[in-house]
Motif scaffolding. Structure first.
Motif, short mmCIF file in Angstrom:
data_model
loop_
_atom_site.label_atom_id
_atom_site.label_comp_id
_atom_site.label_asym_id
_atom_site.label_seq_id
_atom_site.Cartn_x
_atom_site.Cartn_y
_atom_site.Cartn_z
N VAL A 27 0.84 -1.21 0.00
CA VAL A 27 0.00 0.00 0.00
C VAL A 27 0.87 1.26 0.00
O VAL A 27 0.60 2.20 -0.75
N LEU A 28 1.93 1.27 0.81
CA LEU A 28 2.78 2.45 0.88
C LEU A 28 3.49 2.71 -0.45
O LEU A 28 3.62 3.85 -0.88
N VAL A 29 3.96 1.64 -1.11
CA VAL A 29 4.65 1.82 -2.39
C VAL A 29 3.67 2.31 -3.46
O VAL A 29 3.98 3.24 -4.21
N ASN A 31 1.11 4.10 -3.14
CA ASN A 31 0.77 5.51 -2.92
C ASN A 31 1.85 6.45 -3.42
O ASN A 31 1.61 7.64 -3.57
N VAL A 32 3.07 5.94 -3.65
CA VAL A 32 4.12 6.77 -4.23
C VAL A 32 4.10 6.64 -5.74
O VAL A 32 4.19 7.62 -6.48
N LEU A 34 1.72 5.53 -7.98
CA LEU A 34 0.56 5.95 -8.76
C LEU A 34 0.52 7.45 -9.04
O LEU A 34 0.32 7.84 -10.19
#
Lengths: 57, 247, 153
Positions: A27-29, A31-32, A34
């Motif tokens: 999820v964290l990756v 969010n960067v 996209l």
């Protein structure tokens, strides 16, 4: 059992612990990645539009 | 002071300035993440009751904190945009929503993965879990409003009002474990006396929380940059940027 | 500050405060329904429903757990330090189920005053510490939930 194996085993909670960490990572990756991709697309679309406009002049 | 505020609050300045900040914030976040993960997964001792399973705390608790913090940022930025018409504030609010939703989702899912082995259930409808789920729906509602309304100014205003209406949920989430009997345990860190977590387990937790904070700061700027471009797509400075990119 | 901004500011304050008051009143009205579980004292006082299932929470009394040898049936006593109630359950218990541990059981009250649970969940407390620290605390006479050796599955 080697220490790496016992680390991965997480005292029997491997599934729960590693799914929690894995999912958070994904999820964290995303969010960067996209928004960066979207910004690129934005520029590409506008550049294309500009080129069309200047060609038609 | 207001002149200063408006100058650096102008979309163009923000766009240039944020470019400078993102790598720094991102770099600090990475360092903190490595430190926090090493501390949490390797150095911290297993819990006396939950063994290694308690290590989920290092993603669950920071995610839950961020889900509340980002909502407050979003509502404050929304109100600022509503009252003072600061465009950058609107962009920040809009950029915060997907991040807040992501952290709320993570808090719920990692909590579920923690609850199954320890409590014996993936999910219960107690006050803490239910109010956190409502928070997720508030974020999703905000995002849906932004896509449903084409005019971006109107969307920002509608979103700000929704965000303000939902603010009431934040203290409910925080105090739910004290106001009602819940399956979720009471606060560990934020109670007034000493935190009830051993220092060797507390330090990695605080480092992870700080890492998530820097992550949010970096990514919200990244996202706000895009929102600003989208807002100002017809302005002179964006056209200039495009000329530069072509050349 | 111009009048328009003042009006907007007032609206914002009104929204937040209004929602706060409305929600506080609504929550107050539904107070009972928001309780995830009843305590043995509440059950003894007749506050818990007798016709439909409900949840009961408390600590498992040390030394009260009796397991059936042939099945998964278990009987234990639940307390909130003031009142006690006997609970019967048949099924798999969560990892954190121990004597001295806080648990929440879902089920019905039998006419004889014992509780028939269909589900047992463990409620862990907000304390986290390494095993050595827990040992030291126990040695110093601090009451901690009973610890089973090697509880991981």
């Amino acid at each position: 059992m080697s220490s790496l194996q016992s680390f991965l085993h997480m005292g029997g909670y491997a599934f729960y612990v590693w799914s929690a960490y894995g999912l958070s990572f994904i999820v964290l990756v995303l969010n960067v990645v996209l928004p960066l991709k979207r910004e690129q697309q934005f520029f590409r679309a506008l550049i294309k539009r500009k080129e069309r406009v200047s060609k038609n002049k | 002071m207001f002149e200063y505020f408006y100058k650096y609050g102008s979309p163009r300045h923000f766009y240039d300035l944020s470019k400078m900040f993102v790598p720094w914030l991102g770099g600090i976040c990475l360092i903190l993440l490595i430190a926090g993960l090493t501390g949490g997964l390797v150095l911290a001792p297993p819990d006396y009751q939950q063994g290694e399973g308690f290590r989920i705390i290092y993603v669950h608790v920071p995610s839950a904190w961020m889900s509340l913090f980002i909502y407050m940022v979003m509502a404050t930025a929304g109100a600022t945009g509503l009252i003072w018409k600061v465009k950058v504030a609107d962009a920040l609010a809009r950029a915060s929503a997907p991040l807040g939703a992501s952290f709320t989702f993570l808090a719920l899912v990692t909590g579920s993965l923690w609850g199954k082995p320890m409590w014996g259930t993936w999910w219960v409808w107690d006050a803490r879990l239910t109010s956190e789920l409502i928070l997720l729906f508030l974020y999703l509602g905000y995002m849906a409003l932004q896509t449903a309304i084409d005019d971006r100014r109107t969307a920002a205003r509608a979103g700000a009002i929704l965000a303000l209406v939902g603010v009431v949920n934040i203290p409910i989430i925080h105090y739910s474990v004290e106001w009602w009997h819940t399956l979720h345990q009471g606060p560990t860190i934020t109670k007034l006396d000493a935190p009830s977590i051993h220092i060797s387990m507390l330090v990695p937790l605080l480092i992870m929380a700080l890492a998530f904070m820097f992550y949010y700061a970096a990514v919200v700027l990244l996202r706000a940059r895009y929102e600003i471009l989208e807002n100002e797509r017809n302005s002179a400075w964006v056209c200039e940027l495009i000329e530069q990119r072509r050349g | 500050m111009n009048p328009r901004r003042r009006k907007l500011m007032l609206s914002v304050t009104f929204i937040v405060l209004g929602m706060g008051v409305a929600t506080a009143l609504a929550l107050k009205a539904f107070q009972q329904n928001l309780l995830y579980f009843y305590s043995p004292v509440q059950v003894a006082a007749g506050e818990a429903p007798t016709t439909r299932p409900f949840r009961i929470g408390g600590l498992v009394v040390a030394g009260s757990v009796k397991r059936d040898v042939e099945s998964l049936a278990v009987r234990f006593v639940l307390t909130d330090t003031l009142r006690e109630i006997t609970v019967d359950y048949e099924g798999i218990l969560p990892d954190l189920f121990r004597e001295g541990q806080g648990i929440v059981a879902n089920g019905r009250l039998r006419p004889d005053g014992t509780f028939e649970a269909s589900e047992v969940l463990a409620k862990h407390d907000e304390n986290y510490m390494p095993p050595e620290v827990a040992d030291a605390l126990t040695a110093a006479g601090v009451q901690l939930p009973y610890r089973a050796k090697n509880t991981a599955p």
